[in-house]
Design an enzyme around this catalytic site. Structure first.
Site, short mmCIF file in Angstrom:
data_model
loop_
_atom_site.label_atom_id
_atom_site.label_comp_id
_atom_site.label_asym_id
_atom_site.label_seq_id
_atom_site.Cartn_x
_atom_site.Cartn_y
_atom_site.Cartn_z
N VAL A 77 -39.90 76.88 -3.60
CA VAL A 77 -39.67 77.44 -2.29
C VAL A 77 -39.28 76.40 -1.25
CG1 VAL A 77 -40.40 78.96 -0.48
CG2 VAL A 77 -41.47 79.15 -2.66
N PRO A 78 -38.27 76.80 -1.66
CA PRO A 78 -38.20 76.46 -0.38
C PRO A 78 -38.70 77.83 0.06
CG PRO A 78 -36.02 77.11 -1.11
CD PRO A 78 -37.01 77.22 -2.16
N SER A 118 -44.63 71.59 -0.09
CA SER A 118 -44.61 71.92 -1.52
C SER A 118 -43.42 71.30 -2.25
CB SER A 118 -44.56 73.45 -1.70
OG SER A 118 -43.38 73.98 -1.12
N TYR A 119 -42.55 70.58 -1.54
CA TYR A 119 -41.38 70.00 -2.19
C TYR A 119 -41.77 68.78 -3.01
CZ TYR A 119 -38.06 72.86 0.51
OH TYR A 119 -37.33 73.89 1.04
N GLY A 120 -41.38 68.83 -4.27
CA GLY A 120 -41.77 67.81 -5.23
C GLY A 120 -42.54 68.47 -6.35
#
Length: 365
Positions: free
Chosen positions: A11-12, A93-95
């Site tokens: 998600v993005p 949450s990116y990564g």
């Protein structure tokens, strides 16, 4: 894993445009030799008409990130800032896996190591999205998430604090807790502006009214918006944003790469995108033909035309960038505008597509 699930796991009105002439720019060859410096207002922020999305910075599953890419990503960041880009979108949450939060860590590092003057660094705005994880059950936990992001970025304040998705579809009681968390972030001065992502018109109006009563303006709404994603819901959301003074930020303006003109049914990407591309690309040729025709006439690339369409619709696109070549090409989407005939041609082709882009599974009405 379905493409929708892969995307979900990772998600993005019109612009308020101000113009000034940049000083003595030595532009990469792919860029125009000159353009007026345009800016857009998002609440109290003044941002570039295009930002950079950093979903890929740390994502191994979908985008094949490796730590060996970091030097080039720093160069990408430096180039973008040098030529006026000051909006960078990320998320806590990116990564993937052990790299969770990597995008924020890299952005913080790149800001600190940017070789330009301090006044340029201080004008960089980070828009971070906070995940609506099921264990974030209090407003304090959401504020803690904001503080954790600030820690990774090593910043004292965010440009935009955004709720990554609505829980209205599956945990409606959690929703107002998260809204209260956004209010607290704003009141504590942790964020300069408040926004949401993956909200439809109905839920957007609800949070707008809820925040307004508490004296907090809703400044931005981020949604998948491109020539592959311009259905009734997107256009209804855009009209609502215009009426409420909310700036629409368009993610995936290149349709995960399908609108770059670099892929075909015989040349598909590896990984989870491959299945989705194989389903949509067979019917995409009429739109790609229109994009190429306009690109050739304008002396632009297909990607530049697709991004420029988003700008012409009054949105701030945030295309993802992994390489210097991509950064230079995307910057070439600035400084000019498609005319009304070209916009009509593209939208006519886009409306006739047999298959459109899948929507994020967290998208609400």
């Amino acid at each position: 894993m379905s493409m929708a699930m892969a995307v979900a796991m990772a998600v993005p009105g019109s612009f308020n445009v101000q113009k000034s002439i940049p000083s003595a720019l030595q532009l990469p060859r792919i860029l125009p030799s000159f353009w007026p410096w345009e800016t857009v207002k998002i609440g109290q922020l003044t941002v570039s008409p295009m930002g950079i999305g950093t979903w890929a910075w740390g994502n191994q599953l979908l985008w094949g990130y490796q730590e060996s890419m970091d030097d080039e990503l720093q160069a990408v960041f430096n180039l973008a800032v040098k030529y006026g880009i000051n909006l960078f979108d990320t998320a806590d949450s990116y990564g993937t896996g052990k790299l969770n939060g990597r995008s924020e860590l890299l952005l913080g590092k790149f800001i600190r190591e940017f070789p330009g003057p301090k006044r340029v660094r201080s004008n960089i705005h980070i828009a971070t999205k906070f995940a609506a994880y099921p264990w974030r059950l209090t407003s304090r936990q959401f504020v803690d998430a904001c503080n954790s992001s600030l820690g990774r970025l090593q910043l004292e304040q965010l440009g935009i604090g955004q709720l990554h998705w609505s829980t209205a579809n599956y945990a409606p009681l959690q929703e107002k807790v998260l809204w209260n968390g956004l209010i607290e972030m704003y009141e504590k001065g942790l964020v300069r502006a408040v926004g949401v992502s993956n909200y439809g018109p109905r839920q957007l109006l609800r949070i707008h009214d809820y925040l307004k009563v508490r004296g907090v303006p809703l400044n931005s709404a981020q949604v998948q918006f491109s020539l592959l994603s311009m259905g009734k819901d997107q256009m209804e959301l855009k009209a609502l944003c215009d009426s409420l003074g909310i700036q629409l930020i368009s993610y995936s303006p290149l349709g995960l790469g399908m609108l770059t003109g670099k892929y075909s049914t015989s040349r598909l990407p590896q990984g989870p995108r491959r299945v989705l591309f194989s389903q949509i690309l067979p019917g995409l040729e009429p739109l790609l033909i229109s994009l190429r025709e306009i690109a050739n006439k304008r002396g632009k690339t297909v990607s530049q035309v697709a991004i420029n369409w988003c700008i012409c619709k009054g949105t701030v696109p945030i295309p993802g960038v992994k390489t210097l070549q991509q950064a230079k090409e995307n910057l070439g989407a600035l400084g000019w505008r498609l005319n009304s005939d070209e916009i009509f041609q593209l939208e006519s082709a886009g409306c006739k597509l047999p298959r459109k882009m899948i929507q994020n599974i967290f998208q609400t009405r």
